[in-house]
Design an enzyme around this catalytic site. Sequence first.
Site, mmCIF file in Angstrom:
data_model
loop_
_atom_site.group_PDB
_atom_site.id
_atom_site.type_symbol
_atom_site.label_atom_id
_atom_site.label_comp_id
_atom_site.label_asym_id
_atom_site.label_seq_id
_atom_site.Cartn_x
_atom_site.Cartn_y
_atom_site.Cartn_z
ATOM 1 C CG HIS A 1 50.347 -29.114 -24.720
ATOM 2 N ND1 HIS A 1 50.978 -28.102 -24.072
ATOM 3 C CD2 HIS A 1 50.961 -30.151 -24.153
ATOM 4 C CE1 HIS A 1 52.000 -28.543 -23.421
ATOM 5 N NE2 HIS A 1 52.011 -29.966 -23.329
ATOM 6 C CG ASP B 1 50.914 -26.772 -13.479
ATOM 7 O OD1 ASP B 1 51.308 -28.179 -13.135
ATOM 8 O OD2 ASP B 1 51.534 -26.410 -14.457
ATOM 9 N NE ARG C 1 54.520 -33.670 -11.095
ATOM 10 C CZ ARG C 1 54.177 -33.230 -12.572
ATOM 11 N NH1 ARG C 1 53.553 -32.209 -12.988
ATOM 12 N NH2 ARG C 1 54.220 -34.010 -13.563
ATOM 13 C CB SER D 1 50.966 -30.735 -14.952
ATOM 14 O OG SER D 1 51.756 -29.507 -15.501
ATOM 15 C CE LYS E 1 51.155 -26.392 -17.536
ATOM 16 N NZ LYS E 1 52.515 -27.047 -17.071
#
Length: 422
Positions: free
Chosen positions: A82, A161, A168, A183, A187
Amino acid sequence: MFTAVDIIRAKRDGNALADAQIDWVIDAYTRGVVADEQMSALAMAVFLNGMTPAETARWTSAMIDSGTRLALTVDRPTVDKHSTGGVGDKITLPLAPLVAACGAAVPQLSGRGLGHTGGTLDKLESIPGWRAALTEPEIQAQLASVGAVICAATEGLAPADKKLYALRDVTATVESIPLIASSIMSKKIAEGAAALVLDVKFGSGAFMKTLDDATALANALVSIGSAHGVRASALLTDMSVPLGRAVGNAVEVAESVEVLQGGGPADVVDLTLALAREMLSLAGISVDPAVVLASGEAYEVWCRMISAQGGDPTAPLPRPGHVHTVTAPADGFLSTLDAYPVGVAAWHLGAGRARKEDPVNPAAGILCHAKPGDRVAAGAPLLELHTDDETTIPIALARLDGAFTIADTAPAARPLVANVIR
Ligand code: URA
């Protein structure tokens, strides 16, 4: 019995929340029992007072439990990557097929771009026919047959999320390390990979502007991984200059294909290999990704991965209707090329979107003909602006004012990977 008001008050007053309070508030918010205005107040209290590592890990668990978790059934080690996002960051595109070609299974559930950083799905959608939405059985089947999938997150993945991130975004509570870390990790953990490498970026083109902030985020991400039994490590990488030469959608796909065919800019190749080595090490596979990249096997996996999702890997990519070239004003060395204005200019040219529902233009973007350290001659092309809407060119040019400098001497080389956290 809990109430949202008691939980908001506890966090407002600087207390750590109990596990049961966190479980309740995330579940109740997902079901619509806790209202948006209450969750906004809690998010702001977290933003101002933080969360302990234990609270952050529990918050992450509660967000994972708000939906379904993919149960991957492949018989190869699973590992994912990620990135916290940057300008010209197309690394997922060459990396997923490369790591699959080395023997791992790579389930890469990705997002779309918002703001000045691009989204992996937007880039891949510039390939004619390519489809981002896969069902869970399709993901499983492609992982088994090809070894790599890049697709949109399925609906049921961490729905808490999805709701909280949208909230947010409109309540100035995005830039909180515990909220960002939970967050991202909710995921990624729900996606089911056993190991995860995080590319945490710092610099003008990144979320985190300083190495210190990026280090704090990387530590939070890795520690959530450990708390959930996911082997995780983080590379802290420089995002003060665009990655590679291409910034946009189709242009980034083209550059990724160059890398998979043995060419491409050195920084893209180097970062792809550094992340691949880290992923393979976490997956327990001792194969040299540089050898696999040079053999062409990663390119073969890329072609199969694109075809499996309806795309034609040999089809011509969209070309822009208008190209405007910015030239070097003097002889010298390109000394700086600031990632942020380049990302913003590409966005104005049509490569990005302002709202989630907006389309992106696949042909829009910027090609950087020179990178810091390159010698340039007066009048030589520096930046090539691509767009289908000519009226965006002056706006992009205004954003690029001051984005680069030319000096008599070459700038000191900056390492791309500043640190690794394991
Ligand atoms: N990316 C995410 O997925 N979540 C955040 O909070 C920030 C970036």
